[in-house]
Scaffold this motif. Sequence first.
Motif, PDB file in Angstrom:
ATOM      1  N   GLY A   1       0.890  -1.323  -0.011  1.00  0.00           N
ATOM      2  CA  GLY A   1      -0.003   0.112  -0.019  1.00  0.00           C
ATOM      3  C   GLY A   1       0.968   1.152  -0.010  1.00  0.00           C
ATOM      4  O   GLY A   1       0.456   2.357  -0.602  1.00  0.00           O
ATOM      5  N   ALA A   2       1.833   1.429   0.922  1.00  0.00           N
ATOM      6  CA  ALA A   2       2.736   2.224   0.768  1.00  0.00           C
ATOM      7  C   ALA A   2       3.475   2.611  -0.415  1.00  0.00           C
ATOM      8  O   ALA A   2       3.695   3.786  -0.781  1.00  0.00           O
ATOM      9  CB  ALA A   2       3.896   2.062   1.947  1.00  0.00           C
ATOM     10  N   TRP A   3       3.727   1.563  -1.375  1.00  0.00           N
ATOM     11  CA  TRP A   3       4.340   1.667  -2.603  1.00  0.00           C
ATOM     12  C   TRP A   3       3.345   2.548  -3.674  1.00  0.00           C
ATOM     13  O   TRP A   3       3.476   3.025  -4.696  1.00  0.00           O
ATOM     14  CB  TRP A   3       4.919   0.445  -3.112  1.00  0.00           C
ATOM     15  N   ILE A   4       2.159   1.962  -3.523  1.00  0.00           N
ATOM     16  CA  ILE A   4       1.138   2.604  -4.205  1.00  0.00           C
ATOM     17  C   ILE A   4       0.946   4.120  -3.924  1.00  0.00           C
ATOM     18  O   ILE A   4       0.793   4.959  -4.975  1.00  0.00           O
ATOM     19  CB  ILE A   4      -0.368   1.784  -4.335  1.00  0.00           C
ATOM     20  N   THR A   5       0.855   4.479  -2.577  1.00  0.00           N
ATOM     21  CA  THR A   5       0.839   5.584  -2.181  1.00  0.00           C
ATOM     22  C   THR A   5       2.048   6.682  -2.938  1.00  0.00           C
ATOM     23  O   THR A   5       1.929   7.703  -3.318  1.00  0.00           O
ATOM     24  CB  THR A   5       0.854   5.805  -0.649  1.00  0.00           C
ATOM     25  N   VAL A   6       3.222   6.131  -2.754  1.00  0.00           N
ATOM     26  CA  VAL A   6       4.541   6.667  -3.282  1.00  0.00           C
ATOM     27  C   VAL A   6       4.361   7.098  -4.676  1.00  0.00           C
ATOM     28  O   VAL A   6       4.476   7.999  -5.222  1.00  0.00           O
ATOM     29  CB  VAL A   6       5.625   6.040  -2.946  1.00  0.00           C
TER      30      VAL A   6
ATOM     31  N   ILE B   1       3.886  17.590   0.479  1.00  0.00           N
ATOM     32  CA  ILE B   1       3.229  16.916   1.510  1.00  0.00           C
ATOM     33  C   ILE B   1       1.818  17.023   1.633  1.00  0.00           C
ATOM     34  O   ILE B   1       1.196  15.736   1.942  1.00  0.00           O
ATOM     35  CB  ILE B   1       3.928  17.570   2.810  1.00  0.00           C
ATOM     36  N   GLU B   2       1.180  17.958   1.092  1.00  0.00           N
ATOM     37  CA  GLU B   2      -0.336  17.956   1.114  1.00  0.00           C
ATOM     38  C   GLU B   2      -0.684  17.031   0.115  1.00  0.00           C
ATOM     39  O   GLU B   2      -1.964  16.191   0.510  1.00  0.00           O
ATOM     40  CB  GLU B   2      -0.808  19.270   0.997  1.00  0.00           C
ATOM     41  N   LEU B   3      -0.054  16.800  -1.083  1.00  0.00           N
ATOM     42  CA  LEU B   3      -0.599  16.092  -1.942  1.00  0.00           C
ATOM     43  C   LEU B   3      -0.330  14.503  -1.677  1.00  0.00           C
ATOM     44  O   LEU B   3      -1.353  13.867  -1.719  1.00  0.00           O
ATOM     45  CB  LEU B   3       0.204  16.406  -3.361  1.00  0.00           C
ATOM     46  N   MET B   4       0.367  14.361  -0.871  1.00  0.00           N
ATOM     47  CA  MET B   4       1.034  13.109  -0.429  1.00  0.00           C
ATOM     48  C   MET B   4      -0.081  12.593   0.382  1.00  0.00           C
ATOM     49  O   MET B   4      -0.746  11.441   0.625  1.00  0.00           O
ATOM     50  CB  MET B   4       2.166  12.792   0.490  1.00  0.00           C
ATOM     51  N   LYS B   5      -0.428  13.552   1.319  1.00  0.00           N
ATOM     52  CA  LYS B   5      -1.720  13.318   2.390  1.00  0.00           C
ATOM     53  C   LYS B   5      -2.982  12.930   1.897  1.00  0.00           C
ATOM     54  O   LYS B   5      -3.988  12.279   2.154  1.00  0.00           O
ATOM     55  CB  LYS B   5      -1.866  14.115   3.594  1.00  0.00           C
ATOM     56  N   ALA B   6      -3.310  13.798   0.928  1.00  0.00           N
ATOM     57  CA  ALA B   6      -4.602  13.778   0.033  1.00  0.00           C
ATOM     58  C   ALA B   6      -4.711  12.345  -0.685  1.00  0.00           C
ATOM     59  O   ALA B   6      -5.931  11.996  -1.101  1.00  0.00           O
ATOM     60  CB  ALA B   6      -4.481  14.791  -1.070  1.00  0.00           C
ATOM     61  N   THR B   7      -3.727  11.551  -0.755  1.00  0.00           N
ATOM     62  CA  THR B   7      -3.815  10.233  -1.430  1.00  0.00           C
ATOM     63  C   THR B   7      -4.556   9.219  -0.542  1.00  0.00           C
ATOM     64  O   THR B   7      -4.948   8.301  -1.230  1.00  0.00           O
ATOM     65  CB  THR B   7      -2.280   9.750  -1.874  1.00  0.00           C
TER      66      THR B   7
ATOM     67  N   THR C   1       1.946   9.725  -5.323  1.00  0.00           N
ATOM     68  CA  THR C   1       2.282  10.985  -4.964  1.00  0.00           C
ATOM     69  C   THR C   1       3.307  11.630  -5.888  1.00  0.00           C
ATOM     70  O   THR C   1       3.235  12.589  -6.477  1.00  0.00           O
ATOM     71  CB  THR C   1       2.963  10.966  -3.747  1.00  0.00           C
ATOM     72  N   VAL C   2       4.295  10.720  -6.536  1.00  0.00           N
ATOM     73  CA  VAL C   2       5.309  11.066  -7.578  1.00  0.00           C
ATOM     74  C   VAL C   2       4.472  11.417  -8.828  1.00  0.00           C
ATOM     75  O   VAL C   2       4.836  12.490  -9.342  1.00  0.00           O
ATOM     76  CB  VAL C   2       6.375  10.166  -7.696  1.00  0.00           C
ATOM     77  N   LEU C   3       3.612  10.668  -9.518  1.00  0.00           N
ATOM     78  CA  LEU C   3       2.987  10.897 -10.557  1.00  0.00           C
ATOM     79  C   LEU C   3       2.078  12.329 -10.509  1.00  0.00           C
ATOM     80  O   LEU C   3       2.201  13.057 -11.551  1.00  0.00           O
ATOM     81  CB  LEU C   3       2.101   9.745 -10.932  1.00  0.00           C
ATOM     82  N   GLY C   4       1.167  12.262  -9.420  1.00  0.00           N
ATOM     83  CA  GLY C   4       0.663  13.505  -9.150  1.00  0.00           C
ATOM     84  C   GLY C   4       1.183  14.635  -9.168  1.00  0.00           C
ATOM     85  O   GLY C   4       1.271  15.849  -9.339  1.00  0.00           O
TER      86      GLY C   4
ATOM     87  N   VAL D   1       2.570   6.303  11.378  1.00  0.00           N
ATOM     88  CA  VAL D   1       4.121   6.310  11.330  1.00  0.00           C
ATOM     89  C   VAL D   1       4.530   6.119   9.820  1.00  0.00           C
ATOM     90  O   VAL D   1       5.395   6.815   9.616  1.00  0.00           O
ATOM     91  CB  VAL D   1       4.793   5.287  12.463  1.00  0.00           C
ATOM     92  N   VAL D   2       3.940   5.395   9.077  1.00  0.00           N
ATOM     93  CA  VAL D   2       4.465   5.108   7.761  1.00  0.00           C
ATOM     94  C   VAL D   2       4.311   6.596   6.922  1.00  0.00           C
ATOM     95  O   VAL D   2       5.188   6.815   6.197  1.00  0.00           O
ATOM     96  CB  VAL D   2       3.601   3.951   7.007  1.00  0.00           C
ATOM     97  N   TYR D   3       2.972   7.164   7.150  1.00  0.00           N
ATOM     98  CA  TYR D   3       2.775   8.375   6.414  1.00  0.00           C
ATOM     99  C   TYR D   3       3.968   9.212   6.967  1.00  0.00           C
ATOM    100  O   TYR D   3       4.366  10.198   5.997  1.00  0.00           O
ATOM    101  CB  TYR D   3       1.293   8.725   6.751  1.00  0.00           C
ATOM    102  N   PHE D   4       4.158   9.128   8.044  1.00  0.00           N
ATOM    103  CA  PHE D   4       5.154  10.374   8.773  1.00  0.00           C
ATOM    104  C   PHE D   4       6.697  10.334   8.153  1.00  0.00           C
ATOM    105  O   PHE D   4       7.285  11.124   7.563  1.00  0.00           O
ATOM    106  CB  PHE D   4       5.283  10.029  10.244  1.00  0.00           C
ATOM    107  N   VAL D   5       6.778   8.912   8.055  1.00  0.00           N
ATOM    108  CA  VAL D   5       8.186   8.450   7.289  1.00  0.00           C
ATOM    109  C   VAL D   5       8.085   9.022   6.005  1.00  0.00           C
ATOM    110  O   VAL D   5       9.229   9.593   5.483  1.00  0.00           O
ATOM    111  CB  VAL D   5       8.613   7.035   7.410  1.00  0.00           C
ATOM    112  N   ILE D   6       7.199   8.593   5.137  1.00  0.00           N
ATOM    113  CA  ILE D   6       7.356   9.163   3.719  1.00  0.00           C
ATOM    114  C   ILE D   6       7.321  10.784   3.602  1.00  0.00           C
ATOM    115  O   ILE D   6       8.056  11.185   2.646  1.00  0.00           O
ATOM    116  CB  ILE D   6       5.941   8.743   3.001  1.00  0.00           C
ATOM    117  N   ALA D   7       6.473  11.396   4.731  1.00  0.00           N
ATOM    118  CA  ALA D   7       6.737  12.860   4.538  1.00  0.00           C
ATOM    119  C   ALA D   7       7.921  13.158   4.753  1.00  0.00           C
ATOM    120  O   ALA D   7       8.423  14.410   4.170  1.00  0.00           O
ATOM    121  CB  ALA D   7       5.590  13.475   5.526  1.00  0.00           C
ATOM    122  N   GLN D   8       8.645  12.600   5.809  1.00  0.00           N
ATOM    123  CA  GLN D   8      10.002  13.104   5.979  1.00  0.00           C
ATOM    124  C   GLN D   8      10.975  12.825   4.891  1.00  0.00           C
ATOM    125  O   GLN D   8      11.782  13.950   4.660  1.00  0.00           O
ATOM    126  CB  GLN D   8      10.479  12.292   7.140  1.00  0.00           C
TER     127      GLN D   8
END
Length: 235
Positions: A14-19, A150-156, A22-25, A190-197
């Motif tokens: 799931g985290a890989w799909i989120t990334v 970061i906002e875009l990543m959270k919007a995913t 995020t990158v494509l968006g 925690v996973v979202y936080f790590v991606i954001a960092q």
Amino acid sequence: MSEVLDSYPQLLQGAWITVQITVLGAVLALVLALAFGVAGAARPVWMRAVNRLYVEFFRGAAALVLMYWLFYSLPLVGLRFTPMAAAVLALGLNYGAYGAEVVRGSINAVPKAQYEAAVALNLRPAQRMRRVILPQAVALMLPPFGNLLIELMKATAVVSLVTIADLTFRAQQIQANTGETAATYALVLVVYFVIAQVLQRLVRLLERRTERMLGRRPRRGALREVPAPAGGVPR
């Protein structure tokens, strides 16, 4: 908690799909932000009008509603998008509108003397923008772009509503299978936080690189001048 930790392969998927989303968006949003941001800072009235039309419409539209419209409504007229394409388009169009205002404001914030110097060098408008204005404006864009990223990543987190198995979707599955609500969503936080960092760190690296290119920060390893004492040259 152990059952939740045992489900880490699902969370990683799931985290890989989120990334990916995020990158494509972010790439789509960046292209749109640069195009419409430059148009908003241009002199022709029609270009500024196109900028305002895009910015006001997509900045005022909710990304989730836009995603629903692309995925559920357009197929009724024969235009179909995959769930990933609908999510990327919705997020890119929405956050590209915010980014366009950042670009426009950053271009307008470049000192007027820089424009005048470029005109004195007999540079064409496209050359002035590419060689003089944009390089300086980029340094101003990066901090707010980092926030938008970061906002875009959270919007995913809402893309699961169009059947995408992102991090939030996997968390819902794990919670339903284990019944561990608190532990599941604490781990997802925690996973979202790590991606954001990680994303924020990349933006900071770009900021430092841009500042060095503009001569605002000494290059790593460069010799620094040691000021002489007030009494004269040291012996």
